[in-house]
Design an enzyme around this catalytic site. Sequence first.
Site, mmCIF file in Angstrom:
data_model
loop_
_atom_site.group_PDB
_atom_site.id
_atom_site.type_symbol
_atom_site.label_atom_id
_atom_site.label_comp_id
_atom_site.label_asym_id
_atom_site.label_seq_id
_atom_site.Cartn_x
_atom_site.Cartn_y
_atom_site.Cartn_z
ATOM 1 N N HIS A 1 16.325 29.957 -10.717
ATOM 2 C CA HIS A 1 17.324 30.326 -11.702
ATOM 3 C C HIS A 1 17.199 30.488 -13.083
ATOM 4 C CE1 HIS A 1 17.738 25.988 -11.928
ATOM 5 N NE2 HIS A 1 18.672 26.251 -12.993
ATOM 6 N N HIS B 1 13.470 28.817 -13.934
ATOM 7 C CA HIS B 1 12.929 27.420 -13.540
ATOM 8 C C HIS B 1 13.502 26.951 -11.982
ATOM 9 C CE1 HIS B 1 16.543 26.747 -15.815
ATOM 10 N NE2 HIS B 1 16.841 25.534 -14.999
ATOM 11 N N ARG C 1 20.744 16.895 -20.470
ATOM 12 C CA ARG C 1 20.581 18.559 -20.794
ATOM 13 C C ARG C 1 21.041 18.941 -22.003
ATOM 14 N NH1 ARG C 1 20.791 23.265 -16.791
ATOM 15 N NH2 ARG C 1 22.568 24.108 -18.158
HETATM 16 C C1 SIN Z 1 18.282 22.332 -14.323
HETATM 17 O O1 SIN Z 1 18.094 23.402 -13.689
HETATM 18 O O2 SIN Z 1 18.377 22.231 -15.734
HETATM 19 C C2 SIN Z 1 17.411 21.010 -14.044
HETATM 20 C C3 SIN Z 1 15.857 21.013 -14.070
HETATM 21 C C4 SIN Z 1 15.426 19.810 -13.844
HETATM 22 O O3 SIN Z 1 16.144 18.909 -13.496
HETATM 23 O O4 SIN Z 1 14.057 19.724 -13.781
#
Ligand code: SIN
Length: 295
Positions: A122, A271, A286
């Site tokens: 996504h 990612h 985040r």
């Molecule tokens: C996310 O999609 O922000 C999670 C990425 C992760 O946990 O590595």
Amino acid sequence: MLANSLELRKKGPRIRHLVEAAEPYRTITVEPLTPVIGAEISGVDLAAPTPLQLEEIERALVTHCVVFFRDQHMTPAQHLNFGRHFGPLHLHPAAPHEPGMPELMIITADKDSPRANGEGWHSDVSCDDEPPLGSILYIKECPAQGGDTLFANMFAAYEALSDRMKTYLDGLVAVHDGELNYRGTYANFGVQDKPAYPRAAHPVIRTHPVSGKKALFVNRGFTRGIQGIPVDESDAILAYLFEHAANPLFQCRFRWQPNSVAFWDNRSAQHRAMWDYWPQRRYGNRVTVKGDRPR
Ligand code: SIN
């Protein structure tokens, strides 16, 4: 620190010039992970970066789609401030956040989790009208092995399409919907569902606002259909594009250590987080930077 989107728009052409000039970095060290995507940056303390370091980090981000940092020690306020250097911060429509800090999203999974965040390919919150420019994930606790994050370069995915496919996709618009992703997803954190989640229509091919390069902008996580063509045709084209975007040729894979940071550009990268570490715990925060409407 950037106050508003006008300042951001003014900064864009300078970063583009720096990307195109490809002069050596003066204040940081940038080591590409692969020729296609990802670079590890050293020589900077993200708790107190200088203005020139910030400019060079942004240039590396636009160039490599995702940049990584090791051994960083930021307080929550410093993490938020680092994000604010690149623009106003984004509020996630559903995910849990640290108490009293709505812009500091919690990213965690452990033995009791029904799922982990971001397990499919996504681009963050692409269902927003103005999807985030970038996301800065600071992992504080992670298993010794597992919990890697994969990143894929959508400039490379666009470039690898046939000329006929590029022509076909030019001008098409797709719907991105948060409903399926978000409803009920964070119930284990005690998050109450909202009456509705964001839904937006974006060009299938977007032009990066800084580099001017074209990127494929559909993702398996949020993109539900292409407008103006029959549903079966839309399903088939999207299935092809999701498969194409997930080609390992466009990817890198980041192995986390405690206190690593990844900063990815949602305008040019997708990612996917690996949840291969159950029952171990992975924990981080985040900070997400607001973006503009895809063009
Ligand atoms: C996310 O999609 O922000 C999670 C990425 C992760 O946990 O590595």
